[in-house]
Motif scaffolding. Sequence first.
Motif, PDB file in Angstrom:
ATOM      1  N   LYS A   3     -40.189 -42.987 -53.296  1.00 24.54           N
ATOM      2  CA  LYS A   3     -41.263 -43.998 -53.841  1.00 24.54           C
ATOM      3  C   LYS A   3     -40.485 -45.130 -54.580  1.00 24.54           C
ATOM      4  O   LYS A   3     -39.701 -44.917 -55.715  1.00 24.54           O
ATOM      5  N   LEU A   4     -40.883 -46.288 -54.058  1.00 24.11           N
ATOM      6  CA  LEU A   4     -40.152 -47.449 -54.842  1.00 24.11           C
ATOM      7  C   LEU A   4     -41.205 -47.716 -56.294  1.00 24.11           C
ATOM      8  O   LEU A   4     -42.297 -47.855 -56.401  1.00 24.11           O
ATOM      9  N   LYS A   5     -40.428 -47.455 -57.148  1.00 26.36           N
ATOM     10  CA  LYS A   5     -41.013 -47.748 -58.810  1.00 26.36           C
ATOM     11  C   LYS A   5     -41.731 -49.144 -58.837  1.00 26.36           C
ATOM     12  O   LYS A   5     -42.568 -49.053 -59.866  1.00 26.36           O
ATOM     13  N   LEU A   6     -41.282 -50.134 -58.633  1.00 21.06           N
ATOM     14  CA  LEU A   6     -41.632 -51.477 -58.898  1.00 21.06           C
ATOM     15  C   LEU A   6     -42.277 -52.134 -57.743  1.00 21.06           C
ATOM     16  O   LEU A   6     -42.470 -53.385 -57.646  1.00 21.06           O
ATOM     17  N   GLU A   7     -42.570 -51.623 -56.958  1.00 21.33           N
ATOM     18  CA  GLU A   7     -43.206 -51.778 -55.432  1.00 21.33           C
ATOM     19  C   GLU A   7     -44.575 -52.505 -55.987  1.00 21.33           C
ATOM     20  O   GLU A   7     -45.316 -52.186 -56.880  1.00 21.33           O
ATOM     21  N   HIS A   8     -45.006 -53.891 -55.364  1.00 19.64           N
ATOM     22  CA  HIS A   8     -45.789 -54.658 -55.674  1.00 19.64           C
ATOM     23  C   HIS A   8     -46.110 -55.530 -57.108  1.00 19.64           C
ATOM     24  O   HIS A   8     -47.089 -55.716 -57.508  1.00 19.64           O
ATOM     25  N   LYS A   9     -44.836 -55.588 -57.352  1.00 21.85           N
ATOM     26  CA  LYS A   9     -44.323 -56.118 -58.852  1.00 21.85           C
ATOM     27  C   LYS A   9     -43.656 -57.146 -58.757  1.00 21.85           C
ATOM     28  O   LYS A   9     -42.844 -57.286 -57.837  1.00 21.85           O
ATOM     29  N   SER A  10     -43.749 -58.369 -59.503  1.00 19.33           N
ATOM     30  CA  SER A  10     -42.858 -59.546 -59.406  1.00 19.33           C
ATOM     31  C   SER A  10     -42.290 -59.648 -60.721  1.00 19.33           C
ATOM     32  O   SER A  10     -42.886 -59.538 -61.953  1.00 19.33           O
ATOM     33  N   VAL A  11     -40.778 -60.021 -60.893  1.00 22.30           N
ATOM     34  CA  VAL A  11     -40.217 -60.029 -62.209  1.00 22.30           C
ATOM     35  C   VAL A  11     -39.512 -61.408 -62.098  1.00 22.30           C
ATOM     36  O   VAL A  11     -39.169 -61.934 -60.940  1.00 22.30           O
ATOM     37  N   LEU A  12     -39.503 -62.056 -63.275  1.00 21.34           N
ATOM     38  CA  LEU A  12     -38.764 -63.239 -63.533  1.00 21.34           C
ATOM     39  C   LEU A  12     -37.426 -63.123 -64.387  1.00 21.34           C
ATOM     40  O   LEU A  12     -37.468 -62.449 -65.474  1.00 21.34           O
ATOM     41  N   ILE A  13     -36.186 -63.176 -63.685  1.00 17.14           N
ATOM     42  CA  ILE A  13     -35.122 -62.953 -64.575  1.00 17.14           C
ATOM     43  C   ILE A  13     -34.228 -64.057 -64.613  1.00 17.14           C
ATOM     44  O   ILE A  13     -33.832 -64.773 -63.776  1.00 17.14           O
ATOM     45  N   THR A  14     -33.809 -64.582 -66.063  1.00 19.80           N
ATOM     46  CA  THR A  14     -32.928 -65.638 -66.596  1.00 19.80           C
ATOM     47  C   THR A  14     -31.661 -65.003 -66.125  1.00 19.80           C
ATOM     48  O   THR A  14     -31.081 -64.064 -66.333  1.00 19.80           O
ATOM     49  N   GLY A  15     -30.744 -66.232 -65.714  1.00 16.34           N
ATOM     50  CA  GLY A  15     -29.539 -65.937 -65.604  1.00 16.34           C
ATOM     51  C   GLY A  15     -28.980 -65.040 -64.646  1.00 16.34           C
ATOM     52  O   GLY A  15     -28.023 -64.348 -64.355  1.00 16.34           O
ATOM     53  N   ALA A  16     -30.068 -64.783 -63.333  1.00 23.00           N
ATOM     54  CA  ALA A  16     -29.800 -63.699 -62.304  1.00 23.00           C
ATOM     55  C   ALA A  16     -28.915 -64.239 -61.338  1.00 23.00           C
ATOM     56  O   ALA A  16     -28.702 -63.556 -60.152  1.00 23.00           O
ATOM     57  N   ASP A  17     -28.219 -65.217 -61.390  1.00 24.62           N
ATOM     58  CA  ASP A  17     -27.299 -66.148 -60.450  1.00 24.62           C
ATOM     59  C   ASP A  17     -26.091 -65.121 -60.279  1.00 24.62           C
ATOM     60  O   ASP A  17     -25.056 -65.498 -59.537  1.00 24.62           O
ATOM     61  N   SER A  18     -25.683 -64.548 -61.592  1.00 28.04           N
ATOM     62  CA  SER A  18     -24.343 -64.053 -61.514  1.00 28.04           C
ATOM     63  C   SER A  18     -24.471 -62.772 -62.861  1.00 28.04           C
ATOM     64  O   SER A  18     -25.483 -62.796 -63.504  1.00 28.04           O
ATOM     65  N   GLY A  19     -23.234 -62.060 -62.983  1.00 29.43           N
ATOM     66  CA  GLY A  19     -23.214 -61.222 -63.950  1.00 29.43           C
ATOM     67  C   GLY A  19     -24.241 -59.944 -64.186  1.00 29.43           C
ATOM     68  O   GLY A  19     -24.873 -59.674 -63.003  1.00 29.43           O
ATOM     69  N   ILE A  20     -24.780 -59.731 -65.307  1.00 28.05           N
ATOM     70  CA  ILE A  20     -25.496 -58.830 -65.682  1.00 28.05           C
ATOM     71  C   ILE A  20     -27.207 -59.152 -65.018  1.00 28.05           C
ATOM     72  O   ILE A  20     -27.828 -58.263 -64.441  1.00 28.05           O
ATOM     73  N   GLY A  21     -27.290 -60.366 -65.143  1.00 25.24           N
ATOM     74  CA  GLY A  21     -28.568 -60.794 -64.754  1.00 25.24           C
ATOM     75  C   GLY A  21     -28.760 -60.566 -62.812  1.00 25.24           C
ATOM     76  O   GLY A  21     -29.801 -60.144 -62.486  1.00 25.24           O
ATOM     77  N   LYS A  22     -27.718 -60.782 -62.553  1.00 28.48           N
ATOM     78  CA  LYS A  22     -27.758 -60.672 -61.037  1.00 28.48           C
ATOM     79  C   LYS A  22     -27.840 -59.006 -60.630  1.00 28.48           C
ATOM     80  O   LYS A  22     -28.654 -58.603 -59.725  1.00 28.48           O
ATOM     81  N   ALA A  23     -27.070 -58.392 -61.497  1.00 31.44           N
ATOM     82  CA  ALA A  23     -27.032 -56.807 -61.222  1.00 31.44           C
ATOM     83  C   ALA A  23     -28.476 -56.289 -61.539  1.00 31.44           C
ATOM     84  O   ALA A  23     -29.107 -55.442 -60.661  1.00 31.44           O
ATOM     85  N   VAL A  24     -29.218 -56.755 -62.387  1.00 25.71           N
ATOM     86  CA  VAL A  24     -30.444 -56.459 -62.803  1.00 25.71           C
ATOM     87  C   VAL A  24     -31.421 -56.675 -61.749  1.00 25.71           C
ATOM     88  O   VAL A  24     -32.357 -56.043 -61.383  1.00 25.71           O
ATOM     89  N   ALA A  25     -31.160 -58.147 -61.332  1.00 27.55           N
ATOM     90  CA  ALA A  25     -32.023 -58.666 -60.126  1.00 27.55           C
ATOM     91  C   ALA A  25     -31.944 -57.656 -58.774  1.00 27.55           C
ATOM     92  O   ALA A  25     -33.067 -57.413 -58.280  1.00 27.55           O
ATOM     93  N   VAL A  26     -30.934 -57.243 -58.375  1.00 29.16           N
ATOM     94  CA  VAL A  26     -30.633 -56.514 -57.374  1.00 29.16           C
ATOM     95  C   VAL A  26     -31.295 -55.244 -57.429  1.00 29.16           C
ATOM     96  O   VAL A  26     -31.879 -54.540 -56.532  1.00 29.16           O
ATOM     97  N   LEU A  27     -30.897 -54.524 -58.611  1.00 29.09           N
ATOM     98  CA  LEU A  27     -31.651 -53.242 -58.929  1.00 29.09           C
ATOM     99  C   LEU A  27     -33.077 -53.326 -58.702  1.00 29.09           C
ATOM    100  O   LEU A  27     -33.726 -52.274 -58.253  1.00 29.09           O
ATOM    101  N   PHE A  28     -33.793 -54.082 -59.519  1.00 27.48           N
ATOM    102  CA  PHE A  28     -35.005 -54.395 -59.536  1.00 27.48           C
ATOM    103  C   PHE A  28     -35.602 -54.460 -58.009  1.00 27.48           C
ATOM    104  O   PHE A  28     -36.733 -53.719 -57.616  1.00 27.48           O
ATOM    105  N   ALA A  29     -35.070 -55.380 -57.396  1.00 21.90           N
ATOM    106  CA  ALA A  29     -35.475 -55.471 -55.809  1.00 21.90           C
ATOM    107  C   ALA A  29     -35.086 -54.279 -55.009  1.00 21.90           C
ATOM    108  O   ALA A  29     -35.905 -54.055 -54.152  1.00 21.90           O
TER     109      ALA A  29
END
Length: 78
Positions: A3-29
């Motif tokens: 089961k996807l824990k964040l299904e039907h959720k939307s998040v806004l992540i600053t700095g998600a184009d690289s580094g830690i922000g990117k890693a967090v964005a991909v993990l949340f997705a």
Amino acid sequence: MGKLKLEHKSVLITGADSGIGKAVAVLFAEEGANIAIVYHSNKEDADKVKAEIKGLGRKSIIIQGDVSDYEFCRKAAE
């Protein structure tokens, strides 16, 4: 896949184009979230992350701006 824990959720992540922000964005997705990527200047990297997130079956948008600008942050969050 479990089961996807964040299904039907939307998040806004600053700095998600690289580094830690990117890693967090991909993990949340991977957990089911749709992702809004805020980036400052590197559109090419932001586009790559957006494509990676879409490849996981999630929605994604990119927003360029400066997070030190209060009005930008307010509009981005809306």
